[in-house]
Structures are given as structure tokens and as C-alpha cells.
Design an enzyme around this catalytic site. Structure first.
Site, PDB file in Angstrom:
ATOM      1  N   SER A   1       0.852  -1.177   0.000  1.00 29.34           N
ATOM      2  CA  SER A   1       0.000   0.000   0.000  1.00 29.34           C
ATOM      3  C   SER A   1       0.892   1.232   0.000  1.00 29.34           C
ATOM      4  O   SER A   1       2.084   1.159   0.323  1.00 29.34           O
ATOM      5  CB  SER A   1      -0.943  -0.001   1.207  1.00 29.34           C
ATOM      6  OG  SER A   1      -0.230  -0.200   2.410  1.00 29.34           O
TER       7      SER A   1
ATOM      8  N   GLU B   1       1.185   5.580   0.813  1.00 33.08           N
ATOM      9  CA  GLU B   1       0.649   6.743   1.526  1.00 33.08           C
ATOM     10  C   GLU B   1       1.098   8.031   0.847  1.00 33.08           C
ATOM     11  O   GLU B   1       2.256   8.178   0.437  1.00 33.08           O
ATOM     12  CB  GLU B   1       1.144   6.725   2.969  1.00 33.08           C
ATOM     13  CG  GLU B   1       0.621   7.870   3.812  1.00 33.08           C
ATOM     14  CD  GLU B   1       0.940   7.677   5.275  1.00 33.08           C
ATOM     15  OE1 GLU B   1       0.544   6.622   5.826  1.00 33.08           O
ATOM     16  OE2 GLU B   1       1.605   8.561   5.860  1.00 33.08           O
TER      17      GLU B   1
ATOM     18  N   ASP C   1      -1.255  15.007  15.468  1.00 37.23           N
ATOM     19  CA  ASP C   1      -0.347  15.975  16.086  1.00 37.23           C
ATOM     20  C   ASP C   1      -1.090  17.261  16.421  1.00 37.23           C
ATOM     21  O   ASP C   1      -2.020  17.657  15.723  1.00 37.23           O
ATOM     22  CB  ASP C   1       0.812  16.305  15.136  1.00 37.23           C
ATOM     23  CG  ASP C   1       1.655  15.080  14.815  1.00 37.23           C
ATOM     24  OD1 ASP C   1       1.869  14.272  15.736  1.00 37.23           O
ATOM     25  OD2 ASP C   1       2.086  14.940  13.657  1.00 37.23           O
TER      26      ASP C   1
ATOM     27  N   PHE D   1      12.821  14.129   9.881  1.00 34.67           N
ATOM     28  CA  PHE D   1      11.626  13.326  10.119  1.00 34.67           C
ATOM     29  C   PHE D   1      11.843  12.372  11.297  1.00 34.67           C
ATOM     30  O   PHE D   1      10.973  12.210  12.161  1.00 34.67           O
ATOM     31  CB  PHE D   1      11.269  12.494   8.883  1.00 34.67           C
ATOM     32  CG  PHE D   1      10.766  13.287   7.708  1.00 34.67           C
ATOM     33  CD1 PHE D   1      10.234  14.553   7.856  1.00 34.67           C
ATOM     34  CD2 PHE D   1      10.827  12.744   6.429  1.00 34.67           C
ATOM     35  CE1 PHE D   1       9.771  15.271   6.777  1.00 34.67           C
ATOM     36  CE2 PHE D   1      10.366  13.452   5.339  1.00 34.67           C
ATOM     37  CZ  PHE D   1       9.836  14.730   5.507  1.00 34.67           C
TER      38      PHE D   1
ATOM     39  N   HIS E   1       3.829  -1.051   3.771  1.00 35.07           N
ATOM     40  CA  HIS E   1       3.136   0.214   3.531  1.00 35.07           C
ATOM     41  C   HIS E   1       4.199   1.287   3.299  1.00 35.07           C
ATOM     42  O   HIS E   1       4.996   1.579   4.196  1.00 35.07           O
ATOM     43  CB  HIS E   1       2.266   0.573   4.735  1.00 35.07           C
ATOM     44  CG  HIS E   1       1.500   1.842   4.569  1.00 35.07           C
ATOM     45  ND1 HIS E   1       0.359   1.936   3.806  1.00 35.07           N
ATOM     46  CD2 HIS E   1       1.703   3.095   5.084  1.00 35.07           C
ATOM     47  CE1 HIS E   1      -0.120   3.165   3.851  1.00 35.07           C
ATOM     48  NE2 HIS E   1       0.683   3.880   4.618  1.00 35.07           N
TER      49      HIS E   1
END
Length: 285
Positions: A10, A12, A104, A211, A261
Site C-alpha cells: 500500500s 501513503e 499531532d 523526520f 506500507h
């Protein structure tokens, strides 16, 4: 018919904020759709700041590719009436999967809204919509950065699943032992939903380091030192990153991970190359 034992993939995306990004996104998701993913997902900005963009991207991807596309839904700074309206819109547009997150807190915002934890959001969605949606939640193999302890983080994850989650996707990581340890621990709690490893391609060390600092993902020292040694040599960074991440994916799949993913960062080439080298592009999902 797809092999039920074959791993799912998958992808994102994040909702673009610029006209150029919105113009480019269809080319990206159309290319990745050729890899036969099980689903796409689209993120949701802090405090719902990209809600409209998320909805628009989900509708476009689903319409253009025919692939199940899941909006992320955050409970931070959300109230029940807003969420009811959004859930109703998703149902009306045939959306069947949601990624339910705590989310967040936007900078400068003091209140968390009517929900404190993702399990509260999962509870609410189930109360409002029954089994209409497949619900996916987040997992943190290296522990959520705000968790008081690893044990408490496991508790929170188990609570989310017991509230009605069907599947989990992990924060990205580069140490497969962290993933397997996490899975073993939650299985010991009786949690048996699929836990899909989240995969972050490596294309830019500066962005990856930023990140990782924000989300608590550990970059192994040997990977970090090699990336630092390449300096501004982007071609070498990409080649090394491709090798590291492809081997990580293969090891995870060989050891029983149910799928992968990919956090695409709205780029197609890097993910396509990894999936192709793993021969996952030849599998129907």
C-alpha cells in the site's frame, strides 16, 4: 485471483498544498496504481488543517484508479459534530477504509478537542457507523516518542485494537528486530490483527534525519554515518538508500510480515524501484 498468502503493498500520500503539487499528484498515484496495491491512504494535517485537501485527494484517487483509498482521520482538535459530518461524507462517497489516529497538535493550539487518544476515536467511529469502515491504526515498534514507557505504549496499542481496529500500520523503522519484538509483545497480549511495517525510502539524508527526530525513528549508526559520508552526492545517497530499504523489506517479508506500507512523499520512482526489485509488482492484490 490473488494468492491469499501473498504480501499486500500500500502507498501513503500527503495532500499537496500548492497548485504544482496538485497537478503532479495524479501522475504519481496513477503510476503507483500499476503496482496493484491493496489500498492508498492520504494523510491529515495537524489538527485537521488539510481536511478539505485530504478529502479531495481521496475522491480523485479512488475515482481515477478504482483503488480503495483511505483518508487519515485525526481526533486532535476535532469535535463530534465535525467528525459525524465527515464520516457521513465518506460513507456517501463509497469510502470503506479509514486510518484513525490521535494526530499531532498544531503549533499554538492548546486544547486537544473532545478526544484524547486514538482509541477514543476508534470507539466513536464504531458507535456512529458500526462495521461500515475497515479501521487502521498506528503502531510504534520503537515506542511512541511521547509514551511514558514501552509497556504503556503497548497498552495503548492493545486498547486501540480492542476498541475495534482491524489492522495497524507501523511508524517507519530500519531495524527489523524492533518490528518483530513489538509484534511478539502484542501477540502475547492476545492482539492478532495484521501489523503492516511502514517503509520510508531513503532519498535525502537531511530530510530523513529531521523526520526521524520528530517521530522517534532510529537511524542505525552505520546507515547514518554512510549517508553523512556521501555529503551532497544525491545519486550515491539514493543508490545506498535503495539497497538498505530493499534488503529491509525482503528480510521483513521473509520473516513473516503480512505486507509493506510505503511512505511515498508523493514520489513514484523510488517506491516503484523497490517494489519491482522485490518482484511484488507481479502479484495481484
Amino acid at each position: 485471483m490473488s494468492d491469499p498468502r501473498s504480501p499486500d503493498i500500500s502507498f501513503e500520500f500527503f495532500p499537496p498544498r500548492t497548485d504544482a503539487g496538485r497537478d503532479r499528484l495524479p501522475e504519481v498515484y496513477t503510476r503507483l496504481a500499476e503496482l496493484n496495491p491493496r489500498f492508498f491512504s492520504v494523510t491529515f494535517g495537524a489538527g485537521g488543517t488539510t481536511r478539505d485537501f485530504t478529502f479531495d485527494a481521496v475522491k480523485s484517487m479512488s475515482r481515477d484508479t478504482g483503488i480503495c483509498t483511505a483518508p487519515h482521520l485525526s481526533c486532535v482538535a476535532s469535535d463530534k459534530d465535525d467528525l459525524r459530518r465527515l464520516l457521513r461524507q465518506y460513507r456517501e462517497h463509497g469510502i470503506k477504509r479509514i486510518v484513525a489516529l490521535r494526530g499531532d497538535m498544531p503549533s499554538g493550539m492548546l486544547g486537544v478537542g473532545e478526544f484524547r487518544y486514538a482509541r477514543n476515536l476508534v470507539d466513536f467511529i464504531r458507535e456512529e457507523t458500526g462495521d461500515h469502515f475497515d479501521l487502521t491504526v498506528a503502531a510504534y515498534p520503537e515506542c511512541h516518542p511521547q509514551a511514558s514507557s514501552f509497556e504503556r505504549d503497548i497498552d495503548h496499542f492493545a486498547d486501540k485494537v480492542r476498541a475495534g481496529a482491524d489492522m495497524a500500520i507501523t511508524q517507519y523503522f530500519f531495524n527489523p528486530d524492533a518490528y518483530h519484538h513489538f509484534v511478539d509483545r502484542v501477540r502475547a497480549r492476545g492482539v492478532d490483527v495484521p501489523i503492516i511495517p511502514g517503509i520510508m525510502p531513503i532519498t535525502n539524508y537531511t530530510k530523513l534525519a529531521r523526520f526521524s527526530e520528530m517521530c522517534g525513528a532510529e537511524i542505525p549508526r552505520w546507515v547514518r554515518r554512510q549517508l553523512e559520508a556521501y555529503g551532497d552526492d544525491s545519486e550515491s545517497i539514493r543508490a545506498f538508500g535503495h539497497d538498505v530499504v530493499t534488503r529491509l523489506c525482503q528480510q521483513l517479508l521473509d520473516q513473516g510480515a503480512p505486507g509493506l506500507h510505503f511512505y511515498t512523499l508523493n514520489q513514484a520512482e523510488t517506491c516503484t524501484n523497490i517494489v519491482t526489485d522485490l518482484s511484488l509488482d507481479k502479484i495481484g492484490h
